[in-house]
Design a protein around this motif. Sequence first.
Motif, PDB file in Angstrom:
ATOM      1  N   ASN A  66       0.709  -1.035  -0.095  1.00  0.00           N
ATOM      2  CA  ASN A  66       0.072   0.064  -0.188  1.00  0.00           C
ATOM      3  C   ASN A  66       0.898   1.283  -0.190  1.00  0.00           C
ATOM      4  O   ASN A  66       0.605   2.299  -0.664  1.00  0.00           O
ATOM      5  N   ASP A  69       2.177   1.284  -3.462  1.00  0.00           N
ATOM      6  CA  ASP A  69       1.301   2.031  -4.357  1.00  0.00           C
ATOM      7  C   ASP A  69       1.119   3.741  -4.310  1.00  0.00           C
ATOM      8  O   ASP A  69       0.970   4.422  -5.307  1.00  0.00           O
ATOM      9  N   SER A  70       1.090   4.194  -2.995  1.00  0.00           N
ATOM     10  CA  SER A  70       0.849   5.335  -2.918  1.00  0.00           C
ATOM     11  C   SER A  70       1.997   6.315  -3.283  1.00  0.00           C
ATOM     12  O   SER A  70       1.627   7.489  -3.514  1.00  0.00           O
TER      13      SER A  70
END
Length: 122
Positions: A66, A69-70
């Motif tokens: 996560n 991906d951010s």
Amino acid sequence: MIQIYPYDSEGFFLGQPETLYPDPGTGQYKIPENSTSIPPVKDGQGMWRPWFDSEKQEWFEKADQNYKDSLKSPADPPSAVDQLKAQSAETMVQLAEAQNLIESQAKMIADLFLMLAEGGEA
């Protein structure tokens, strides 16, 4: 002169190495607290979110998927040329559909005229 790698109070790398010069009197390097001379790499590779374990004197990767991906940038918007190409392709599809409709209507009209010419009823 050596490179040192500062980290915050939680152990996360601050993002920029610093240059450390030896003490002029002793010639020794005095590495400040929350810094290390060990570069934040693992197996020769950089890390997304390096975390330093001061007891083990080792960097660890702390980024999950996560987090990775951010950091990725959103896809670039299509260029004006790409938008025009897409509009052109859509127009070509609509034109082909319209031509098929015209041809089927022309055949239908021709069949009706033939039936009328033969004296039949529609």
